[in-house]
Design a protein around this motif. Structure first.
Motif, PDB file in Angstrom:
ATOM      1  N   ARG A 173     -21.540 -66.580  46.312  1.00 18.16           N
ATOM      2  CA  ARG A 173     -21.812 -66.368  44.812  1.00 18.16           C
ATOM      3  C   ARG A 173     -23.200 -65.946  44.516  1.00 18.16           C
ATOM      4  N   ASP A 174     -23.790 -66.630  45.116  1.00 17.38           N
ATOM      5  CA  ASP A 174     -25.690 -66.429  44.707  1.00 17.38           C
ATOM      6  C   ASP A 174     -25.811 -64.945  45.113  1.00 17.38           C
ATOM      7  N   ALA A 175     -25.375 -64.366  46.411  1.00 14.85           N
ATOM      8  CA  ALA A 175     -25.750 -62.999  46.747  1.00 14.85           C
ATOM      9  C   ALA A 175     -25.007 -61.955  45.741  1.00 14.85           C
ATOM     10  N   TRP A 176     -23.967 -62.397  45.433  1.00 14.03           N
ATOM     11  CA  TRP A 176     -22.974 -61.334  44.296  1.00 14.03           C
ATOM     12  C   TRP A 176     -23.688 -61.448  42.935  1.00 14.03           C
ATOM     13  N   ARG A 177     -24.191 -62.455  42.390  1.00 14.75           N
ATOM     14  CA  ARG A 177     -24.909 -62.617  41.182  1.00 14.75           C
ATOM     15  C   ARG A 177     -26.200 -61.816  41.253  1.00 14.75           C
ATOM     16  N   THR A 227      -9.643 -58.206  31.285  1.00 13.62           N
ATOM     17  CA  THR A 227      -8.889 -59.072  32.311  1.00 13.62           C
ATOM     18  C   THR A 227     -10.031 -60.340  32.690  1.00 13.62           C
ATOM     19  N   LEU A 228     -10.666 -60.484  31.904  1.00 16.16           N
ATOM     20  CA  LEU A 228     -11.641 -61.789  32.259  1.00 16.16           C
ATOM     21  C   LEU A 228     -10.802 -63.070  32.499  1.00 16.16           C
ATOM     22  N   PRO A 229     -11.280 -63.857  33.344  1.00 19.19           N
ATOM     23  CA  PRO A 229     -10.226 -65.259  33.447  1.00 19.19           C
ATOM     24  C   PRO A 229     -10.262 -66.045  32.065  1.00 19.19           C
ATOM     25  N   GLU A 230      -9.256 -66.754  32.007  1.00 16.36           N
ATOM     26  CA  GLU A 230      -9.275 -67.762  30.681  1.00 16.36           C
ATOM     27  C   GLU A 230     -10.229 -68.511  30.877  1.00 16.36           C
ATOM     28  N   THR A 231     -10.942 -68.973  31.864  1.00 21.74           N
ATOM     29  CA  THR A 231     -11.643 -70.076  32.010  1.00 21.74           C
ATOM     30  C   THR A 231     -13.249 -69.669  31.453  1.00 21.74           C
ATOM     31  N   VAL A 232     -13.620 -68.210  31.126  1.00 21.19           N
ATOM     32  CA  VAL A 232     -14.755 -67.810  30.675  1.00 21.19           C
ATOM     33  C   VAL A 232     -14.838 -68.546  29.197  1.00 21.19           C
ATOM     34  N   ASP A 233     -16.247 -68.648  28.738  1.00 19.83           N
ATOM     35  CA  ASP A 233     -16.430 -69.299  27.722  1.00 19.83           C
ATOM     36  C   ASP A 233     -15.687 -68.408  26.624  1.00 19.83           C
ATOM     37  N   ALA A 234     -15.243 -68.865  25.573  1.00 20.45           N
ATOM     38  CA  ALA A 234     -14.529 -68.254  24.638  1.00 20.45           C
ATOM     39  C   ALA A 234     -15.382 -67.089  23.847  1.00 20.45           C
ATOM     40  N   ASP A 235     -16.623 -67.587  23.415  1.00 23.65           N
ATOM     41  CA  ASP A 235     -17.551 -66.938  22.467  1.00 23.65           C
ATOM     42  C   ASP A 235     -18.252 -65.677  23.446  1.00 23.65           C
ATOM     43  N   GLN A 295     -11.332 -64.446  40.515  1.00 19.26           N
ATOM     44  CA  GLN A 295     -11.113 -65.232  39.405  1.00 19.26           C
ATOM     45  C   GLN A 295     -12.155 -66.239  39.004  1.00 19.26           C
ATOM     46  N   ASP A 296     -13.309 -65.922  39.897  1.00 12.00           N
ATOM     47  CA  ASP A 296     -14.616 -66.554  39.531  1.00 12.00           C
ATOM     48  C   ASP A 296     -15.111 -66.366  38.191  1.00 12.00           C
ATOM     49  N   PRO A 297     -15.003 -67.291  37.087  1.00 15.66           N
ATOM     50  CA  PRO A 297     -15.620 -66.988  35.840  1.00 15.66           C
ATOM     51  C   PRO A 297     -17.081 -66.309  35.443  1.00 15.66           C
ATOM     52  N   ASP A 298     -17.681 -66.900  36.184  1.00 16.96           N
ATOM     53  CA  ASP A 298     -19.196 -66.636  36.228  1.00 16.96           C
ATOM     54  C   ASP A 298     -19.485 -65.306  36.639  1.00 16.96           C
ATOM     55  N   LEU A 299     -19.038 -64.997  37.644  1.00 18.08           N
ATOM     56  CA  LEU A 299     -19.163 -63.904  38.649  1.00 18.08           C
ATOM     57  C   LEU A 299     -18.382 -62.799  37.758  1.00 18.08           C
ATOM     58  N   ARG A 300     -17.421 -62.964  37.075  1.00 21.02           N
ATOM     59  CA  ARG A 300     -16.756 -61.906  36.373  1.00 21.02           C
ATOM     60  C   ARG A 300     -17.346 -61.264  35.144  1.00 21.02           C
ATOM     61  N   VAL A 301     -17.908 -62.632  34.551  1.00 17.42           N
ATOM     62  CA  VAL A 301     -18.891 -62.280  33.384  1.00 17.42           C
ATOM     63  C   VAL A 301     -20.222 -61.607  34.053  1.00 17.42           C
ATOM     64  N   GLN A 302     -20.822 -61.698  35.066  1.00 12.83           N
ATOM     65  CA  GLN A 302     -22.030 -61.026  35.636  1.00 12.83           C
ATOM     66  C   GLN A 302     -21.621 -59.708  35.884  1.00 12.83           C
ATOM     67  N   GLN A 303     -20.387 -59.474  36.364  1.00 15.89           N
ATOM     68  CA  GLN A 303     -20.080 -58.062  36.560  1.00 15.89           C
ATOM     69  C   GLN A 303     -19.673 -57.284  35.532  1.00 15.89           C
ATOM     70  N   VAL A 304     -19.094 -57.585  34.567  1.00 22.85           N
ATOM     71  CA  VAL A 304     -18.741 -56.926  33.293  1.00 22.85           C
ATOM     72  C   VAL A 304     -19.972 -56.543  32.374  1.00 22.85           C
ATOM     73  N   ARG A 305     -21.036 -57.772  32.452  1.00 20.40           N
ATOM     74  CA  ARG A 305     -22.085 -57.380  31.715  1.00 20.40           C
ATOM     75  C   ARG A 305     -22.877 -56.267  32.453  1.00 20.40           C
ATOM     76  N   ALA A 306     -22.900 -56.063  33.787  1.00 24.54           N
ATOM     77  CA  ALA A 306     -23.737 -55.218  34.371  1.00 24.54           C
ATOM     78  C   ALA A 306     -22.843 -53.894  34.407  1.00 24.54           C
ATOM     79  N   GLN A 307     -21.782 -53.952  34.186  1.00 24.68           N
ATOM     80  CA  GLN A 307     -20.895 -52.579  33.941  1.00 24.68           C
ATOM     81  C   GLN A 307     -21.379 -52.066  32.678  1.00 24.68           C
ATOM     82  N   LEU A 308     -21.379 -52.839  31.729  1.00 24.14           N
ATOM     83  CA  LEU A 308     -21.583 -52.428  30.265  1.00 24.14           C
ATOM     84  C   LEU A 308     -23.219 -51.984  30.099  1.00 24.14           C
TER      85      LEU A 308
END
Length: 779
Positions: free
Chosen positions: A484-488, A551-559, A517-530
């Motif tokens: 996870r560290d490397a992907w972040r 398609t973010l996982p449901e476990t991602v922080d709602a805000d 489906q890792d919520p943190d990595l998915r958030v980091q990726q979409v932020r990087a894409q945008l």
């Protein structure tokens, strides 16, 4: 964050906060005082005797200013009501918001002073005494942050506020901060005395159980476990039928602190019988989780008791660490000290003593003394390396930063030796966590190579070395695909590449199946894409970000998810997609309802821009005014008000407004668009066209020289980013070694200046001449 509460208040108390309450005109007459022998006996045990009020610690100059700002009867119903409500308001402050924290700190501090003055003048209002017990607990809790570096940025903001608003000298600020230290030391005795008064004078008041519970927690923190347990039991008992499942659950925790399993088992039966006390599936789920977490604690307590008579080194070490997790720091310290004396060549007792130092006020210097003492000893386990890496690294960089602040042009002493120590620890850590060790080795090595370049003011060479990070991070993912560290690091460093094709590949890199489906990595990726889409104005990346956002996982922080989706919808809506505009408007409006301070300003600004896209400019202007009020130091909303005023054919004051923004904004895109608007106004007859164009060209070149990202973001798609690039290492008592490498972006919707495109086109035709002014235009 609560250290700021008194820091700011003590530094700026000369500016009284406005009263926000009205006196209770129907306050009931004081009931005759009854004597409760049980509570009176408790009060006698708790009471350290009369205490001088906390405001007596103020330096003379500040005390006179505070007293001059207070007028009238100190125990009047109006003053007492204001004091109570000001103290209670602190629990609602969002301490993640620096501005809101400072404002709340001023209100809280004034309330505390008003409350103490009222009591000193003879008020025996029971709710005021109860509020004081709560206030003293807040002040005493600041001890946890006295050695922490977490408050540096916020504390500096408080100091600057004090300088500006109170015209204070450095010595006066130092005196105020010293007063804070004394206040923290005196808080426990004041807390116990106020509690004792409440128990003696108002034994039947409904605030008594809560006051007993607060006193219980204070005793547990002071490692007086039996007294803490007795007080918590009495708190539940005094509530009687009003006691909830949550009250009994709190008792379970104190029972475990006292290592009393039978007590905890009995309390658990009561908690399960009563349930959460509030309707709703979410309340039931939260209560169930709370009991499950307590059961984990119970398992540790049972194991701790089973090891009471253990004699082997390994079992005693295990018991010491269990006691530390149970916050019985004194017991753990005694065990580790005994083991260190009995096994002087073993590193593990020293590691345990280092952890005790962390638990006690985040004492980094203390823990480092122990881990360095263990450096040449035997039996370095994973815990040793995690504690050593998580403490020596941040202290090293803090010390280097301090040395550079004192002597910016002097070489940093022992820099190579410092990195040698970190790399030696990293090599030892390989046996326990090869993926994380490889990541740390990459970061330390790259920093070691780049830092001398920056210190020698060879910034371009230093940036060139840092631009190697994305490729090296991607190589780590091939060697450790589930790290996870490397992907972040891949996603965070994608902003640094100066190749748009590579930026797209990095941001779109497919995660392995185990991490998809890792919520943190998915958030980091979409932020990087945008971010990459906005940076390179890449439509394909924008589509990828939209797909990821949906398609973010449901476990991602709602805000967090709402912010991402609303921003993506706003970009699409700006191009005419009505449904996207409606979703964006609803999203930003929902965020605005829950945010305060700068976060509220951001949500309101973005809601205003979406409203402007829909054509309702007056409504947008009203929202922008609210945004500017929510964050007086920010200027992005003011920039947008000027841009919308221009669209509404109102030119008055715009030259002055856009002229101030480049010196006040922390966002390059806002600074440059403000300068581009000055060119537009000059072309309309409000300024010198040649001068404003030259100033824009010089500013653009200067921004590019000092931009670390692969390209300077200009906001031509109506979005500018104010991001925090975070790469840090630390040790957390509840999470172990923490490696942070991420970008936390704040996307501001803006109106692009109409002259921006023509200015950029002219700049390309003009070649490199404008870049000569770059060094003279340092932002």
């Amino acid at each position: 964050m609560r250290r700021l509460a008194l820091v700011v208040a003590l530094a700026a108390a000369c500016k009284p906060a406005p009263a926000t309450t009205t006196p209770n005109a129907t306050a009931a007459a004081a009931a005759p005082k009854a004597v409760d022998k049980e509570l009176a006996a408790v009060a006698d045990r708790l009471d350290p005797g009369p205490q001088a009020p906390m405001y007596e610690v103020l330096p003379t100059w500040l005390k006179s200013k505070v007293e001059s700002s207070l007028a009238g009867d100190p125990k009047s119903p109006k003053v007492v009501a204001e004091a109570r409500e000001a103290i209670a308001a602190w629990d609602k402050v969002d301490t993640k918001d620096s501005l809101a924290t400072m404002q709340g700190a001023l209100v809280f501090s004034r309330g505390l002073i008003l409350a103490e003055r009222a009591v000193a003048a003879g008020s025996d209002d029971p709710e005021l005494l109860a509020a004081l017990t709560n206030a003293y607990r807040v002040v005493h809790s600041l001890r946890m942050f006295q050695r922490s570096g977490l408050l540096g940025q916020v504390l500096q903001m408080g100091v600057e506020m004090a300088r500006k608003e109170a015209q204070l000298e450095t010595q006066q600020i130092e005196e105020a901060m010293a007063a804070l230290e004394r206040a923290v030391e005196r808080a426990p005795a004041l807390h116990m005395h106020a509690t004792a008064r409440l128990l003696r004078e108002h034994p039947n008041h409904p605030t008594v159980p809560e006051a007993l519970a607060r006193a219980s927690q204070a005793k547990v923190e002071a490692e007086q476990y039996e007294e803490g347990l007795a007080l918590r039991r009495l708190a539940v008992q005094r509530k009687g039928e009003r006691a909830t499942g949550g009250d009994w659950a709190a008792l379970i925790g104190v029972c475990y602190s006292a290592l009393d399993v039978a007590c905890a088992d009995a309390a658990r039966k009561q908690a399960e019988a009563l349930g959460p006390g509030e309707p709703g599936d979410d309340k039931a789920a939260a209560f169930k989780k709370r009991l499950a977490d307590l059961e984990v604690t119970g398992t540790m307590v049972r194991r701790t008791l089973a090891l009471t008579q253990a004699t082997s080194l390994e079992e005693q070490l295990e018991r010491g660490h269990l006691l530390l997790k149970l916050n019985r720091q004194g017991d753990a310290q005694r065990i580790f000290e005994g083991l260190a004396a009995a096994h002087p060549n073993d590193a593990r007792p020293q590691t345990g003593l280092g952890l005790v130092a962390i638990h006690r006020q985040f004492d980094l210097e203390g823990v480092i003394r122990h881990v360095r003492a263990a450096r040449k000893l035997a039996n370095h386990d994973r815990l040793y390396y995690e504690v050593a890496l998580g403490t020596i690294s941040p202290l090293m960089f803090t010390e280097v930063a301090a040395q550079l602040a004192q002597a910016p042009d002097a070489p940093v002493p022992d820099l190579d030796a410092r990195f040698d120590e970190l790399l030696e620890l990293t090599r030892g850590f390989r046996a326990h966590d090869p993926a994380r060790a490889a990541l740390l080795e990459l970061l330390f090595t790259l920093t070691r190579e780049a830092m001398p370049k920056f210190l020698a003011k060879q910034r371009e060479a230093g940036i060139a070395m840092l631009r190697k990070l994305p490729d090296k991070a991607m190589a780590l993912t091939r060697k450790f695909p589930e790290s996870r560290d490397a992907w972040r690091l891949v996603f965070s460093s994608s902003r640094m590449t100066d190749d748009p094709r590579k930026a797209r590949l990095l941001a779109n890199a497919p995660l392995p199946a185990a991490l998809q489906q890792d919520p943190d990595l998915r958030v980091q990726q979409v932020r990087a894409q945008l971010d990459a889409a906005l940076l390179w104005e890449d439509g394909d990346l924008l589509l990828a970000a939209m797909k990821s956002g949906m398609t973010l996982p449901e476990t991602v922080d709602a805000d967090t998810a709402l912010t991402i989706r609303a921003t993506l919808d706003a970009v699409a809506g700006r191009e005419g997609d009505t449904a996207s505009l409606q979703r964006a408007a609803a999203g930003f409006a929902a965020l605005a309802e829950r945010k305060t301070g700068k976060e509220l300003a951001l949500a309101l600004n973005n809601a205003a821009m979406v409203t402007a896209y829909s054509g309702d400019l007056p409504a947008a202007m009203a929202m922008l005014e609210r945004a500017a009020q929510a964050d007086p130091e920010g200027v992005t909303a003011a920039y947008n008000m000027g841009a919308l005023a221009y669209r509404m054919n109102s030119r008055e004051g715009l030259v002055e407004l856009f002229g101030k923004i480049p010196g006040a904004s922390g966002i390059a895109g806002v600074r440059l668009n403000a300068r581009a608007f000055l060119v537009t106004l000059a072309e309309a007859g409000q300024g010198d066209v040649a001068v404003t164009r030259e100033e824009f060209a010089a500013a653009l070149a200067g921004e590019e020289v000092y931009e670390f990202r692969g390209r300077l973001p200009l906001g031509r798609w109506g979005v500018v980013e104010q991001g925090e690039f975070k790469v840090s290492l630390g040790y957390a008592t509840n999470g172990g070694l923490t490696v942070l490498d991420e970008v936390v972006p704040h996307w501001w919707l803006v109106v692009p200046a109409p002259a921006m495109d023509s200015l950029l086109a002219a700049r390309k035709k003009g070649g490199k001449a404008a870049k000569k002014a770059a060094k003279a235009a340092k932002p």
